[in-house]
Design a protein around this motif. Structure first.
Motif, PDB file in Angstrom:
ATOM      1  N   TYR A 106      -9.283   3.318  -4.667  1.00  0.00           N
ATOM      2  CA  TYR A 106      -8.697   2.046  -5.098  1.00  0.00           C
ATOM      3  C   TYR A 106      -9.145   0.913  -4.169  1.00  0.00           C
ATOM      4  O   TYR A 106      -9.533  -0.167  -4.634  1.00  0.00           O
ATOM      5  CB  TYR A 106      -7.171   2.143  -5.119  1.00  0.00           C
ATOM      6  CG  TYR A 106      -6.515   0.800  -5.294  1.00  0.00           C
ATOM      7  CD1 TYR A 106      -6.433   0.212  -6.546  1.00  0.00           C
ATOM      8  CD2 TYR A 106      -6.019   0.098  -4.196  1.00  0.00           C
ATOM      9  CE1 TYR A 106      -5.865  -1.039  -6.722  1.00  0.00           C
ATOM     10  CE2 TYR A 106      -5.443  -1.145  -4.351  1.00  0.00           C
ATOM     11  CZ  TYR A 106      -5.369  -1.719  -5.604  1.00  0.00           C
ATOM     12  OH  TYR A 106      -4.808  -2.949  -5.764  1.00  0.00           O
ATOM     13  N   ASN A 107      -9.076   1.158  -2.874  1.00  0.00           N
ATOM     14  CA  ASN A 107      -9.492   0.124  -1.916  1.00  0.00           C
ATOM     15  C   ASN A 107     -10.969  -0.212  -2.089  1.00  0.00           C
ATOM     16  O   ASN A 107     -11.359  -1.384  -2.027  1.00  0.00           O
ATOM     17  CB  ASN A 107      -9.217   0.575  -0.478  1.00  0.00           C
ATOM     18  CG  ASN A 107      -7.758   0.500  -0.133  1.00  0.00           C
ATOM     19  OD1 ASN A 107      -6.992  -0.216  -0.769  1.00  0.00           O
ATOM     20  ND2 ASN A 107      -7.342   1.270   0.862  1.00  0.00           N
ATOM     21  N   GLU A 156       0.836  -1.202   0.000  1.00  0.00           N
ATOM     22  CA  GLU A 156       0.000   0.000   0.000  1.00  0.00           C
ATOM     23  C   GLU A 156       0.877   1.260   0.000  1.00  0.00           C
ATOM     24  O   GLU A 156       0.574   2.233  -0.704  1.00  0.00           O
ATOM     25  CB  GLU A 156      -0.912  -0.004   1.229  1.00  0.00           C
ATOM     26  CG  GLU A 156      -1.977  -1.086   1.190  1.00  0.00           C
ATOM     27  CD  GLU A 156      -2.707  -1.256   2.505  1.00  0.00           C
ATOM     28  OE1 GLU A 156      -3.866  -1.705   2.448  1.00  0.00           O
ATOM     29  OE2 GLU A 156      -2.136  -0.958   3.572  1.00  0.00           O
ATOM     30  N   THR A 172     -12.832   0.105  -4.828  1.00  0.00           N
ATOM     31  CA  THR A 172     -13.046  -0.653  -6.073  1.00  0.00           C
ATOM     32  C   THR A 172     -12.481  -2.065  -5.950  1.00  0.00           C
ATOM     33  O   THR A 172     -13.040  -3.012  -6.506  1.00  0.00           O
ATOM     34  CB  THR A 172     -12.410   0.056  -7.287  1.00  0.00           C
ATOM     35  OG1 THR A 172     -11.034   0.297  -7.018  1.00  0.00           O
ATOM     36  CG2 THR A 172     -13.125   1.358  -7.592  1.00  0.00           C
ATOM     37  N   HIS A 173     -11.384  -2.215  -5.193  1.00  0.00           N
ATOM     38  CA  HIS A 173     -10.817  -3.548  -4.975  1.00  0.00           C
ATOM     39  C   HIS A 173     -11.809  -4.419  -4.182  1.00  0.00           C
ATOM     40  O   HIS A 173     -12.037  -5.585  -4.525  1.00  0.00           O
ATOM     41  CB  HIS A 173      -9.478  -3.425  -4.236  1.00  0.00           C
ATOM     42  CG  HIS A 173      -8.817  -4.733  -3.995  1.00  0.00           C
ATOM     43  ND1 HIS A 173      -8.273  -5.486  -5.005  1.00  0.00           N
ATOM     44  CD2 HIS A 173      -8.623  -5.440  -2.850  1.00  0.00           C
ATOM     45  CE1 HIS A 173      -7.767  -6.593  -4.501  1.00  0.00           C
ATOM     46  NE2 HIS A 173      -7.969  -6.586  -3.191  1.00  0.00           N
ATOM     47  N   VAL A 223       1.508   6.572  -6.944  1.00  0.00           N
ATOM     48  CA  VAL A 223       0.425   7.498  -7.296  1.00  0.00           C
ATOM     49  C   VAL A 223       0.901   8.932  -7.099  1.00  0.00           C
ATOM     50  O   VAL A 223       0.674   9.806  -7.951  1.00  0.00           O
ATOM     51  CB  VAL A 223      -0.847   7.199  -6.463  1.00  0.00           C
ATOM     52  CG1 VAL A 223      -1.866   8.317  -6.599  1.00  0.00           C
ATOM     53  CG2 VAL A 223      -1.442   5.871  -6.868  1.00  0.00           C
ATOM     54  N   LEU A 255      -6.314   6.447  -3.123  1.00  0.00           N
ATOM     55  CA  LEU A 255      -6.087   5.148  -2.487  1.00  0.00           C
ATOM     56  C   LEU A 255      -7.376   4.612  -1.856  1.00  0.00           C
ATOM     57  O   LEU A 255      -7.644   3.407  -1.890  1.00  0.00           O
ATOM     58  CB  LEU A 255      -4.965   5.237  -1.454  1.00  0.00           C
ATOM     59  CG  LEU A 255      -3.578   5.372  -2.049  1.00  0.00           C
ATOM     60  CD1 LEU A 255      -2.536   5.510  -0.951  1.00  0.00           C
ATOM     61  CD2 LEU A 255      -3.249   4.177  -2.925  1.00  0.00           C
TER      62      LEU A 255
END
Length: 145
Positions: free
Chosen positions: A47-48, A20, A50-51, A27, A44
């Motif tokens: 991103y988390n 991370e 969407t993950h 980024v 971030l």
């Protein structure tokens, strides 16, 4: 402690994992800024999210596939059961037809026997009456001692 580390400690209750931190650095480098920038934290976080959504989607797809397979198996088992039950119903209908025919045969036999008995009884009565008439017209020998 920068904004990103503070965010992870507050939200996740842990420090940044190495991958991370590396992602945050990449980024920030791509945006030509530092990891302390709020925009990097938001990216971030996105991103988390969407993950997690992607993982949930994969789990849902796996559950759907499993349910679909279970449904196919259930349909197969049900069709086998219906075929077996259909055969059983046909056999039972055959047994019912046979027993109805047997009952009809028994009833007809009883009716025939009853009719034959009535005819025989009428013949015997007629024969007895005829015998009585003959006996009354024929003189009876006297009894001598």
């Amino acid at each position: 402690m920068n904004n990103l580390e503070r965010f992870y400690r507050t939200v996740h209750g842990r420090a940044l994992l190495p991958w991370e931190r590396q992602l945050a650095v990449r980024v920030a480098a791509a945006l030509n800024t530092t990891t302390d920038d709020d925009f990097v934290v938001h990216l971030l976080l996105l991103y988390n999210a969407t993950h997690v959504i992607s993982e949930m989607h994969n789990e849902l797809v796996a559950a759907r596939d499993s349910l679909s397979q279970s449904n196919r198996e259930l349909v197969h088992d049900l069709s086998v059961e219906v075929r077996r039950n259909t055969r059983t119903v046909y056999v039972l209908l055959g047994v019912v037809v046979a027993s109805v025919l047997g009952s009809v045969w028994i009833i007809l036999s009883l009716a025939s026997l009853s009719h034959q008995y009535a005819i025989s009884e009428a013949r015997i009565v007629a024969a007895l009456q005829t015998g009585e008439r003959r006996g009354a017209s024929v003189p009876q020998p006297a009894l001598t001692r």
